[in-house]
Design a protein around this motif. Structure first.
Motif, PDB file in Angstrom:
ATOM      1  N   LEU A  16       0.827  -1.209   0.000  1.00 25.34           N
ATOM      2  CA  LEU A  16       0.000   0.000   0.000  1.00 25.34           C
ATOM      3  C   LEU A  16       0.863   1.261   0.000  1.00 25.34           C
ATOM      4  CD1 LEU A  16      -2.847  -0.977   2.484  1.00 25.34           C
ATOM      5  CD2 LEU A  16      -2.989  -0.823   0.005  1.00 25.34           C
ATOM      6  N   PHE A  19       1.873   2.868  -3.292  1.00 26.58           N
ATOM      7  CA  PHE A  19       0.890   3.650  -4.049  1.00 26.58           C
ATOM      8  C   PHE A  19       0.431   4.898  -3.291  1.00 26.58           C
ATOM      9  CE2 PHE A  19       0.513  -0.788  -5.285  1.00 26.58           C
ATOM     10  CZ  PHE A  19       0.798  -0.671  -6.630  1.00 26.58           C
ATOM     11  N   LEU A  20       0.479   4.842  -1.965  1.00 25.37           N
ATOM     12  CA  LEU A  20      -0.085   5.949  -1.191  1.00 25.37           C
ATOM     13  C   LEU A  20       0.945   7.009  -0.802  1.00 25.37           C
ATOM     14  CD1 LEU A  20      -2.523   4.026   1.166  1.00 25.37           C
ATOM     15  CD2 LEU A  20      -3.088   5.298  -0.875  1.00 25.37           C
ATOM     16  N   PRO A  22       4.988   9.013  -1.273  1.00 21.06           N
ATOM     17  CA  PRO A  22       6.067   9.283  -2.238  1.00 21.06           C
ATOM     18  C   PRO A  22       7.070   8.125  -2.255  1.00 21.06           C
ATOM     19  CG  PRO A  22       5.735  11.164  -0.799  1.00 21.06           C
ATOM     20  CD  PRO A  22       4.882  10.073  -0.266  1.00 21.06           C
ATOM     21  N   TRP A  23       7.779   7.977  -3.365  1.00 27.26           N
ATOM     22  CA  TRP A  23       8.638   6.808  -3.607  1.00 27.26           C
ATOM     23  C   TRP A  23       9.657   6.538  -2.512  1.00 27.26           C
ATOM     24  CZ3 TRP A  23      13.943   7.527  -4.221  1.00 27.26           C
ATOM     25  CH2 TRP A  23      14.348   8.861  -4.337  1.00 27.26           C
ATOM     26  N   LEU A  53       6.211   1.184 -12.096  1.00 26.43           N
ATOM     27  CA  LEU A  53       5.492   2.442 -11.892  1.00 26.43           C
ATOM     28  C   LEU A  53       6.302   3.663 -12.314  1.00 26.43           C
ATOM     29  CD1 LEU A  53       3.779   2.037  -8.415  1.00 26.43           C
ATOM     30  CD2 LEU A  53       2.670   2.207 -10.617  1.00 26.43           C
ATOM     31  N   TYR A  54       7.577   3.681 -11.984  1.00 24.13           N
ATOM     32  CA  TYR A  54       8.342   4.919 -12.123  1.00 24.13           C
ATOM     33  C   TYR A  54       9.367   4.941 -13.250  1.00 24.13           C
ATOM     34  CZ  TYR A  54       6.614   5.678  -7.370  1.00 24.13           C
ATOM     35  OH  TYR A  54       5.828   5.836  -6.278  1.00 24.13           O
TER      36      TYR A  54
ATOM     37  N   PHE B  41       3.043  -4.057 -15.295  1.00 26.70           N
ATOM     38  CA  PHE B  41       2.288  -2.808 -15.129  1.00 26.70           C
ATOM     39  C   PHE B  41       0.794  -3.053 -15.306  1.00 26.70           C
ATOM     40  CE2 PHE B  41       0.373   1.142 -16.445  1.00 26.70           C
ATOM     41  CZ  PHE B  41       0.877   2.012 -15.498  1.00 26.70           C
ATOM     42  N   PHE B  52      -4.218   5.453  -6.096  1.00 29.66           N
ATOM     43  CA  PHE B  52      -3.730   6.798  -6.424  1.00 29.66           C
ATOM     44  C   PHE B  52      -4.824   7.835  -6.166  1.00 29.66           C
ATOM     45  CE2 PHE B  52      -0.589   4.898  -9.638  1.00 29.66           C
ATOM     46  CZ  PHE B  52       0.423   4.909  -8.698  1.00 29.66           C
ATOM     47  N   ARG B  55      -5.135   8.363  -2.503  1.00 28.73           N
ATOM     48  CA  ARG B  55      -4.033   9.206  -2.031  1.00 28.73           C
ATOM     49  C   ARG B  55      -4.332  10.689  -2.299  1.00 28.73           C
ATOM     50  NH1 ARG B  55       0.361   8.802  -5.923  1.00 28.73           N
ATOM     51  NH2 ARG B  55      -1.081  10.218  -6.890  1.00 28.73           N
ATOM     52  N   TYR B 128       8.044  14.201  -7.035  1.00 27.71           N
ATOM     53  CA  TYR B 128       8.144  14.039  -5.583  1.00 27.71           C
ATOM     54  C   TYR B 128       7.503  12.702  -5.227  1.00 27.71           C
ATOM     55  CZ  TYR B 128       3.919  14.668  -2.637  1.00 27.71           C
ATOM     56  OH  TYR B 128       2.742  14.483  -1.988  1.00 27.71           O
ATOM     57  N   GLN B 129       6.419  12.301  -5.966  1.00 29.40           N
ATOM     58  CA  GLN B 129       5.912  10.934  -5.763  1.00 29.40           C
ATOM     59  C   GLN B 129       6.763   9.968  -6.595  1.00 29.40           C
ATOM     60  OE1 GLN B 129       2.113  11.928  -7.184  1.00 29.40           O
ATOM     61  NE2 GLN B 129       1.307  12.495  -5.187  1.00 29.40           N
ATOM     62  N   THR B 134       9.327  11.825 -13.969  1.00 26.97           N
ATOM     63  CA  THR B 134       8.413  11.186 -14.910  1.00 26.97           C
ATOM     64  C   THR B 134       6.982  11.393 -14.421  1.00 26.97           C
ATOM     65  OG1 THR B 134       8.727   9.131 -13.716  1.00 26.97           O
ATOM     66  CG2 THR B 134       9.954   9.361 -15.752  1.00 26.97           C
ATOM     67  N   LYS B 170       3.632   6.631 -19.652  1.00 25.86           N
ATOM     68  CA  LYS B 170       4.675   7.262 -18.854  1.00 25.86           C
ATOM     69  C   LYS B 170       5.239   8.414 -19.668  1.00 25.86           C
ATOM     70  CE  LYS B 170       6.447   3.556 -16.084  1.00 25.86           C
ATOM     71  NZ  LYS B 170       7.447   2.512 -16.053  1.00 25.86           N
TER      72      LYS B 170
END
Lengths: 90, 264
Positions: A16, A19-20, A22-23, A53-54, B41, B52, B55, B128-129, B134, B170
């Motif tokens: 969780l 996703f909730l 920051p990395w 994800l990133y 993904f 998301f 959040r 920042y997330q 990206t 992305k």
């Protein structure tokens, strides 16, 4: 609480947090739990999820920075745990 | 006898099962990458999207709790500053409208046609997330996104689509550290090689005798140029033959909610 539930709860919390938060929060938690649990192989799966994800890149190395970093950390953690007396006692 | 140090013979080599587990994971990931590069993904996407959104709801809830404690005096000051900013922006907008009208007239005179089409995308992940400058947006192949398509926010170009999935993409921002791109200074037409510095910032180097001033606008040159960043600072020393130019995107990428993918 049995170790199974502790481990499952941790895994759900980490999943969780990816996703909730920051990395860098799941990153810090994963590194902490790597040293809390004796065999924290989930780290590699979480690394792959973070990459999905990133990260974006043309080759395997540039598109999987988290997985590769965690792969190295996972192996190094055993070397560290063998040499640090705290882990020997626990 | 109790010892408080490790005996040398207790040292073991790396546990076999650790190495085995790591190698199995690595092999699986290689296979996944080779045969179904977007599979992971696609598996996590149905779980990720609602989380998301949750959040975002939590974040906005936290912000409204924080704003309850802001003092009246501070709010009045902020209000005044915002009013001034709106006035400035209105005058800038007027100037831009006249430039746009002039551009349209010139294009019509020369018989060139501009096709405008885009896809709106909700930003699911932003810097920042995410760690690498990206964006993750909720528009993919089905919505018409293609790799290499430019992504803009309120007319300001931010980056390009780097990877596309069925319903997500992305976006790699031009300001990502290590990214380089050529831009042009509006008015003088000077070409700059911009280097991404992260978080919507760029830097460039130019000969000292070239005239560049703060607030000059850098654009990506094309039929209708896309504004990219504004010169924020110029640093020159009399002893050096080059000066450093720092540019900043007018869009705050930390507060991005929607972007537009420009269809080629």
């Amino acid at each position: 609480m049995s170790s199974f539930w502790k481990r499952s709860g941790t895994d759900i919390l980490l999943f969780l947090s990816i996703f909730l938060f920051p990395w860098w929060i799941p990153l810090a938690l994963l590194i902490i739990f790597l040293f809390v649990f004796p065999f924290f192989a989930e780290l590699l799966l979480f690394g792959a999820i973070l990459d999905a994800l990133y990260a974006s890149g043309e080759n395997f190395l540039s598109s999987h920075p988290f997985f590769i970093g965690f792969f190295a950390l996972f192996l190094v953690s055993f070397w560290v745990k063998e040499r640090v007396i705290y882990f020997q006692r626990s | 006898m109790k010892t408080n140090y490790l005996l040398p013979n207790r040292r073991r080599s790396l546990p076999r099962r650790a190495l085995l587990a790591a190698l199995v994971f690595l092999l699986l990931l290689f296979l996944l990458e080779a045969f179904a590069p977007v599979a992971l993904f696609q598996i996590i996407r149905p779980v990720a999207e609602p989380l998301f959104r949750l959040r975002d709801i939590l974040n906005s809830g936290m912000q409204s709790v924080g704003s309850f404690f802001v003092s009246k005096h501070k709010l009045a000051g902020e209000n005044l500053a915002l009013e001034r900013r709106v006035e400035n922006l209105e005058s800038e907008l007027l100037a831009l409208q006249s430039v746009a009208e002039e551009e349209e007239r010139l294009l019509a005179e020369w018989g060139r046609k501009v096709t405008k089409g885009g896809v709106l995308g909700r930003v699911l992940l932003k810097p920042y997330q995410s760690p690498y400058d990206t964006l993750l947006i909720d528009a993919g192949v089905r919505e018409g996104a293609v790799v290499g398509a430019r992504v803009v926010s309120r007319g300001i170009v931010l980056g390009e689509v780097a990877e596309v999935y069925t319903h997500s993409s992305k976006v790699k921002l031009y300001s990502s550290p290590g990214e380089t791109l050529f831009a042009e200074l509006l008015g003088s037409g000077l070409t700059l090689e911009l280097k991404g510095k992260g978080a919507g910032n760029f830097s460039a180097s130019l000969p000292s005798d070239v005239a560049v001033k703060v607030n000059d606008i850098a654009v990506i040159p094309q039929l209708t140029s896309l504004p990219l960043a504004r010169v924020a600072a110029v640093e020159s020393k009399p002893t050096e033959s080059f000066k450093a130019i720092y540019l900043r995107s007018p869009v705050n990428i930390f507060e991005l909610q929607w972007v537009e993918i420009l269809l080629p």
